[in-house]
Design a protein around this motif. Structure first.
Motif, short mmCIF file in Angstrom:
data_model
loop_
_atom_site.label_atom_id
_atom_site.label_comp_id
_atom_site.label_asym_id
_atom_site.label_seq_id
_atom_site.Cartn_x
_atom_site.Cartn_y
_atom_site.Cartn_z
N VAL A 259 -28.38 59.27 -39.11
CA VAL A 259 -29.64 59.43 -38.59
C VAL A 259 -29.92 61.05 -37.77
O VAL A 259 -30.65 61.89 -37.75
N ARG A 260 -28.68 61.27 -37.16
CA ARG A 260 -28.49 62.46 -36.41
C ARG A 260 -28.85 63.46 -37.25
O ARG A 260 -29.36 64.81 -36.85
N PHE A 266 -30.08 63.27 -30.42
CA PHE A 266 -30.55 62.20 -29.32
C PHE A 266 -30.75 62.66 -28.13
O PHE A 266 -29.57 62.88 -27.52
N ALA A 275 -33.79 55.73 -33.34
CA ALA A 275 -32.81 55.85 -34.56
C ALA A 275 -32.60 54.66 -35.35
O ALA A 275 -32.42 54.74 -36.28
N PRO A 279 -36.60 55.88 -37.30
CA PRO A 279 -36.05 57.37 -37.01
C PRO A 279 -36.99 58.26 -37.25
O PRO A 279 -36.94 59.34 -36.63
N ILE A 282 -38.35 60.03 -34.03
CA ILE A 282 -37.42 60.71 -33.14
C ILE A 282 -37.88 62.05 -32.73
O ILE A 282 -38.44 62.83 -33.49
#
Length: 338
Positions: A259-260, A266, A275, A279, A282
């Motif tokens: 996801v990052r 984050f 997330a 997601p 974000i």
């Protein structure tokens, strides 16, 4: 002539030593500043996700391999040791040089002036010896305790007592949480908060509202498929339910890292919860809508609607996190300390 040459030689030697001392101290300070720019994720990329990071302000890298357990000297310990050693190496000869310079000037003075300068010379010597003894004492005192322990003790992990209701090996679980948090550059309090929110730390938790999600962060079937492709594994939902919590943390890391990579860093507890939940939200504005009436997804997540206006927004998630986990909400990510 000899007197004049002696004084000049002593003065030149003293100045050279002072300039060298200043240069060395500046280089040491520069090294410390460069070290502070290192972040957890950079170290983890070098040593791999199986490494653990221990310590408070310093990093102790522990490499885990089958049948081995290597402890590597922390960067913090090394830098602090070199810094203190550098100061001692500079101070001791510095005081000797200053004293000899003063003594040389005293010896080459005319007899008529020696009586007046003797008191000054003695006072300088006494002060120098006091400062030198204090410096040596402080250095040896610091060496008795590791720098990481001097700076601050590592506190018990946030909500670890509640995790003990479902997890047997808390020590290993805590270690894994710290590893994953360091690798993702997030506060471990954030990770503990979202796992508590999703599963109450029960690695076998199952969502009974129809989603079929399971595990510490409620893995969905499509998510597990993606993780299998990413990791080259063949996990099924039942495999995840049967995993120990510390083993499941590897899946938590892989998912959050994925996801990052897609949506960015984050920045807060809210981002970390999003997330897992949604997601795409974000780094979106506070009014961004995740779910709204009369959709099925809103009915499944209506408990997240803090102001009960028929919509679940980023603002609702942030208010919920702040209300339920105020301490975790205030926690800062590791890179913000450097």
């Amino acid at each position: 002539m000899n007197q004049r040459k002696g004084r000049i030689t002593a003065q030149i030697a003293n100045k050279i030593w002072i300039y060298l001392s200043i240069l060395v101290l500046l280089l040491i300070e520069l090294g410390k500043l460069c070290y502070k720019q290192l972040q957890f994720d950079s170290l983890m990329r070098i040593f791999g996700p199986e490494s653990s990071l221990k310590g408070s302000r310093g990093f102790t890298l522990v490499r885990h391999q089958p049948g081995s357990h290597f402890h590597i000297l922390s960067f913090s310990d090394l830098i602090n040791f070199l810094y203190k050693l550098g100061k001692i190496v500079i101070y001791i000869p510095g005081f000797i040089s200053t004293y000899l310079s003063s003594l040389t000037g005293f010896l080459y003075q005319p007899v008529s002036k020696k009586a007046n300068s003797l008191r000054t010379h003695t006072a300088v010597l006494i002060v120098s010896l006091i400062v030198l003894s204090c410096t040596i004492t402080a250095w040896f005192t610091d060496r008795a305790v590791p720098p990481a322990a001097v700076s601050e003790e590592i506190q018990q992990l946030f909500m670890l007592d509640q995790a003990g209701l479902h997890i047997e090996d808390l020590h290993l679980f805590e270690e894994k949480v710290r590893i994953v948090s360091g690798a993702l550059d997030i506060a471990p309090e954030w990770l503990m908060a979202v796992m508590h929110s999703e599963s109450r730390f029960n690695p076998a938790a199952v969502n009974h509202r129809g989603s079929g999600a399971t595990g510490l962060i409620q893995f969905m079937v499509p998510t597990v498929r993606e993780l299998n492709d990413r990791m080259g594994t063949e996990y099924y939902m039942n495999d995840i339910r049967l995993m120990a919590a510390h083993d499941q943390m590897q899946l938590v890391y892989e998912y959050l890292q994925q996801v990052r990579e897609r949506y960015g860093e984050f920045r807060s507890l809210t981002d970390l919860y999003l997330a897992i939940l949604y997601p795409r939200a974000i780094n979106k504005e506070q009014t961004y809508v995740l779910y709204a009436q009369p959709s099925r997804m809103y009915r499944m997540n209506s408990g997240l609607d803090e102001n009960k206006d028929g919509q679940v927004t980023v603002s609702d998630i942030e208010k919920r996190m702040q209300r339920l986990y105020p301490d975790a909400f205030k926690a800062r990510k590791p890179s913000e300390y450097f």
